[in-house]
Design a protein around this motif. Structure first.
Motif, PDB file in Angstrom:
ATOM      1  N   GLN A 177     -64.586 -34.805 -26.935  1.00 40.20           N
ATOM      2  CA  GLN A 177     -64.739 -36.173 -27.412  1.00 40.20           C
ATOM      3  C   GLN A 177     -64.575 -36.250 -28.933  1.00 40.20           C
ATOM      4  OE1 GLN A 177     -68.593 -37.052 -25.708  1.00 40.20           O
ATOM      5  NE2 GLN A 177     -67.684 -38.053 -23.904  1.00 40.20           N
ATOM      6  N   LEU A 178     -65.076 -35.220 -29.637  1.00 40.24           N
ATOM      7  CA  LEU A 178     -64.898 -35.168 -31.085  1.00 40.24           C
ATOM      8  C   LEU A 178     -63.417 -35.040 -31.442  1.00 40.24           C
ATOM      9  CD1 LEU A 178     -65.890 -34.934 -34.002  1.00 40.24           C
ATOM     10  CD2 LEU A 178     -66.208 -32.471 -33.616  1.00 40.24           C
TER      11      LEU A 178
ATOM     12  N   ASN B 131     -57.638 -39.832 -33.243  1.00 44.63           N
ATOM     13  CA  ASN B 131     -57.462 -41.285 -33.239  1.00 44.63           C
ATOM     14  C   ASN B 131     -57.835 -41.924 -34.571  1.00 44.63           C
ATOM     15  OD1 ASN B 131     -56.754 -42.589 -30.422  1.00 44.63           O
ATOM     16  ND2 ASN B 131     -58.028 -40.807 -29.989  1.00 44.63           N
ATOM     17  N   SER B 132     -58.422 -41.137 -35.495  1.00 40.33           N
ATOM     18  CA  SER B 132     -58.867 -41.705 -36.767  1.00 40.33           C
ATOM     19  C   SER B 132     -57.846 -41.526 -37.884  1.00 40.33           C
ATOM     20  CB  SER B 132     -60.185 -41.059 -37.195  1.00 40.33           C
ATOM     21  OG  SER B 132     -60.002 -39.683 -37.506  1.00 40.33           O
ATOM     22  N   ILE B 133     -56.804 -40.711 -37.652  1.00 44.43           N
ATOM     23  CA  ILE B 133     -55.836 -40.452 -38.709  1.00 44.43           C
ATOM     24  C   ILE B 133     -54.628 -41.365 -38.563  1.00 44.43           C
ATOM     25  CG2 ILE B 133     -56.562 -38.047 -38.914  1.00 44.43           C
ATOM     26  CD1 ILE B 133     -54.102 -37.236 -37.365  1.00 44.43           C
ATOM     27  N   GLU B 134     -53.893 -41.495 -39.653  1.00 46.70           N
ATOM     28  CA  GLU B 134     -52.659 -42.277 -39.614  1.00 46.70           C
ATOM     29  C   GLU B 134     -51.583 -41.465 -38.900  1.00 46.70           C
ATOM     30  OE1 GLU B 134     -49.461 -44.339 -42.729  1.00 46.70           O
ATOM     31  OE2 GLU B 134     -51.367 -43.499 -43.446  1.00 46.70           O
ATOM     32  N   HIS B 135     -50.897 -42.077 -37.954  1.00 43.79           N
ATOM     33  CA  HIS B 135     -49.948 -41.350 -37.124  1.00 43.79           C
ATOM     34  C   HIS B 135     -48.507 -41.592 -37.559  1.00 43.79           C
ATOM     35  CE1 HIS B 135     -53.476 -41.861 -34.308  1.00 43.79           C
ATOM     36  NE2 HIS B 135     -53.315 -40.548 -34.380  1.00 43.79           N
ATOM     37  N   THR B 136     -47.705 -40.541 -37.406  1.00 40.52           N
ATOM     38  CA  THR B 136     -46.265 -40.636 -37.605  1.00 40.52           C
ATOM     39  C   THR B 136     -45.588 -40.073 -36.365  1.00 40.52           C
ATOM     40  OG1 THR B 136     -46.036 -38.451 -38.609  1.00 40.52           O
ATOM     41  CG2 THR B 136     -46.558 -40.288 -40.083  1.00 40.52           C
ATOM     42  N   PRO B 137     -44.344 -40.447 -36.085  1.00 44.56           N
ATOM     43  CA  PRO B 137     -43.679 -39.996 -34.850  1.00 44.56           C
ATOM     44  C   PRO B 137     -43.445 -38.498 -34.773  1.00 44.56           C
ATOM     45  CG  PRO B 137     -42.559 -41.902 -35.781  1.00 44.56           C
ATOM     46  CD  PRO B 137     -43.526 -41.434 -36.814  1.00 44.56           C
TER      47      PRO B 137
ATOM     48  N   GLN C 113     -47.733 -31.406 -28.433  1.00 44.98           N
ATOM     49  CA  GLN C 113     -47.534 -32.686 -27.766  1.00 44.98           C
ATOM     50  C   GLN C 113     -47.558 -33.824 -28.768  1.00 44.98           C
ATOM     51  OE1 GLN C 113     -50.901 -32.214 -24.885  1.00 44.98           O
ATOM     52  NE2 GLN C 113     -49.318 -32.597 -23.344  1.00 44.98           N
ATOM     53  N   THR C 114     -46.889 -34.916 -28.409  1.00 43.92           N
ATOM     54  CA  THR C 114     -46.999 -36.132 -29.201  1.00 43.92           C
ATOM     55  C   THR C 114     -48.398 -36.700 -29.043  1.00 43.92           C
ATOM     56  OG1 THR C 114     -46.226 -37.502 -27.372  1.00 43.92           O
ATOM     57  CG2 THR C 114     -44.547 -36.629 -28.890  1.00 43.92           C
ATOM     58  N   PHE C 115     -48.736 -37.662 -29.905  1.00 39.93           N
ATOM     59  CA  PHE C 115     -50.073 -38.250 -29.896  1.00 39.93           C
ATOM     60  C   PHE C 115     -50.428 -38.821 -28.515  1.00 39.93           C
ATOM     61  CE2 PHE C 115     -52.443 -42.298 -30.404  1.00 39.93           C
ATOM     62  CZ  PHE C 115     -53.685 -41.769 -30.761  1.00 39.93           C
ATOM     63  N   GLU C 116     -49.513 -39.559 -27.911  1.00 44.41           N
ATOM     64  CA  GLU C 116     -49.802 -40.189 -26.619  1.00 44.41           C
ATOM     65  C   GLU C 116     -50.035 -39.141 -25.530  1.00 44.41           C
ATOM     66  OE1 GLU C 116     -47.299 -40.942 -28.571  1.00 44.41           O
ATOM     67  OE2 GLU C 116     -47.776 -42.981 -29.254  1.00 44.41           O
ATOM     68  N   ASN C 117     -49.171 -38.140 -25.455  1.00 39.79           N
ATOM     69  CA  ASN C 117     -49.323 -37.104 -24.429  1.00 39.79           C
ATOM     70  C   ASN C 117     -50.568 -36.263 -24.659  1.00 39.79           C
ATOM     71  OD1 ASN C 117     -46.962 -37.944 -23.186  1.00 39.79           O
ATOM     72  ND2 ASN C 117     -45.682 -36.466 -24.257  1.00 39.79           N
ATOM     73  N   PHE C 118     -50.882 -36.011 -25.924  1.00 39.23           N
ATOM     74  CA  PHE C 118     -52.072 -35.218 -26.231  1.00 39.23           C
ATOM     75  C   PHE C 118     -53.341 -35.962 -25.822  1.00 39.23           C
ATOM     76  CE2 PHE C 118     -55.438 -33.818 -29.188  1.00 39.23           C
ATOM     77  CZ  PHE C 118     -55.482 -32.472 -28.843  1.00 39.23           C
ATOM     78  N   ASN C 119     -53.378 -37.269 -26.066  1.00 38.59           N
ATOM     79  CA  ASN C 119     -54.547 -38.054 -25.643  1.00 38.59           C
ATOM     80  C   ASN C 119     -54.745 -37.993 -24.132  1.00 38.59           C
ATOM     81  OD1 ASN C 119     -56.163 -39.106 -27.630  1.00 38.59           O
ATOM     82  ND2 ASN C 119     -54.866 -40.872 -28.021  1.00 38.59           N
ATOM     83  N   GLN C 120     -53.640 -38.007 -23.383  1.00 37.51           N
ATOM     84  CA  GLN C 120     -53.731 -37.894 -21.926  1.00 37.51           C
ATOM     85  C   GLN C 120     -54.275 -36.522 -21.528  1.00 37.51           C
ATOM     86  OE1 GLN C 120     -53.095 -40.375 -19.511  1.00 37.51           O
ATOM     87  NE2 GLN C 120     -54.255 -38.833 -18.368  1.00 37.51           N
ATOM     88  N   THR C 121     -53.801 -35.474 -22.203  1.00 38.98           N
ATOM     89  CA  THR C 121     -54.311 -34.133 -21.941  1.00 38.98           C
ATOM     90  C   THR C 121     -55.807 -34.057 -22.203  1.00 38.98           C
ATOM     91  OG1 THR C 121     -52.194 -33.068 -22.432  1.00 38.98           O
ATOM     92  CG2 THR C 121     -54.165 -31.701 -22.658  1.00 38.98           C
ATOM     93  N   LEU C 122     -56.249 -34.620 -23.322  1.00 36.22           N
ATOM     94  CA  LEU C 122     -57.679 -34.638 -23.646  1.00 36.22           C
ATOM     95  C   LEU C 122     -58.485 -35.351 -22.566  1.00 36.22           C
ATOM     96  CD1 LEU C 122     -58.011 -35.405 -27.463  1.00 36.22           C
ATOM     97  CD2 LEU C 122     -58.838 -33.392 -26.252  1.00 36.22           C
ATOM     98  N   ASN C 123     -58.031 -36.513 -22.157  1.00 36.84           N
ATOM     99  CA  ASN C 123     -58.755 -37.280 -21.141  1.00 36.84           C
ATOM    100  C   ASN C 123     -58.835 -36.529 -19.818  1.00 36.84           C
ATOM    101  OD1 ASN C 123     -59.202 -39.446 -22.876  1.00 36.84           O
ATOM    102  ND2 ASN C 123     -57.277 -40.457 -22.333  1.00 36.84           N
TER     103      ASN C 123
END
Length: 283
Positions: free
Chosen positions: A219-220, A226-232, A252-262
């Motif tokens: 969760q951390l 999710n708190s940092i500024e993202h670039t592609p 992984q990209t930000f979107e795919n990494f978030n899915q992995t975390l979840n």
């Protein structure tokens, strides 16, 4: 100019032939260099040069270069000499292996082998063994034969074809530049932005850590990314370990990494997996 996301090493056999320098420059200058990347067109290529005969040496380390710097290095650092001893392609492959291992964040990787001949069965077997290791990092090996050299060109071409595969081997360095570039284009079409940074999170996933702490860590991580500024062209990775590595590093990209975390938060929450009994830091 090709805006390709590419890591490439050019392997040169030592020979008294100035046209090798021209070949390297002609190939490299078809691509965008690091200093030419823009936010609207961010793809570029990294290059390196390895020279070899009975041993191999890294003449130009694999890295980011401006066009002018790379051209200068190729023109001044490639040393031509009468090569003595055997043609140790295996040493060249292993030198390339370590260069890609140390500098290989980009996904697309290739090498171009330039050689006059491959003249012994032992050299071929050694080269095959080294190539098997190099192919952990490189999916596109290319080979071509120098014309006007001492070896048997037809025999050398057949051996290179056997080593690298017929579609990756070209019979004449002087005539095959466009074919080599087309092979690169068809294998690595420029369809994605290059990765310029990667953040890796590693968590021990054992009974000793406990389920609540594992969930709190994941969760951390989610809050941090999710708190940092993202670039592609950012990449993220998560690794989980105990007795062995349960989840290995995968950029992984930000979107795919978030899915992995979840997915792992759900997995730990519902079944407390992975959950090793011992801790082994080495892997």
């Amino acid at each position: 100019m090709k805006n390709m996301i590419l890591l490439k090493i050019i392997l040169l056999q030592h020979q008294l032939q100035q046209n090798i320098t021209n070949f390297v420059l002609d190939i490299a200058n078809q691509f965008a260099f690091h200093d030419e990347a823009t936010s609207g067109n961010p793809a570029y290529a990294r290059f390196g040069v390895i020279e070899f005969a009975s041993t191999a040496s890294v003449t130009i380390p694999l890295g980011n270069y401006s066009r002018s710097q790379f051209n200068k290095d190729v023109s001044t650092k490639i040393a031509y000499s009468e090569a003595e001893g055997t043609t140790r392609i295996d040493d060249a492959f292993m030198a390339a292996y370590f260069q890609f291992q140390q500098n290989g964040l980009m996904k697309n990787k290739a090498f171009i082998l330039i050689v006059d001949d491959v003249n012994t069965t032992n050299n071929i077997q050694d080269a095959q063994d080294a190539l098997a290791r190099l192919e952990q990092y490189v999916t596109l090996p290319i080979g071509t034969i120098m014309t006007g050299s001492w070896g048997d060109l037809q025999d050398g071409y057949q051996r290179i074809s056997s080593l690298l595969g017929p579609k990756n081997a070209f019979p004449s360095m002087d005539d095959d530049q466009s074919d080599i570039l087309n092979r690169l284009d068809s294998t690595y079409p420029c369809t994605a932005l290059p990765a310029c940074s990667a953040i890796i999170f590693v968590e021990e996933a054992t009974t000793a850590i406990g389920k609540p702490s594992k969930i709190a860590f994941l969760q951390l991580v989610s809050k941090l990314v999710n708190s940092i500024e993202h670039t592609p062209n950012q990449r993220f990775a998560l690794a989980l370990y105990g007795q062995v590595v349960y989840k290995d590093i995968e950029y992984q990209t930000f979107e795919n990494f978030n899915q992995t975390l979840n997915d792992f938060i759900d997995s730990v929450s519902h079944s407390d997996t992975p959950n090793g009994g011992t801790t082994n830091l080495i892997p």
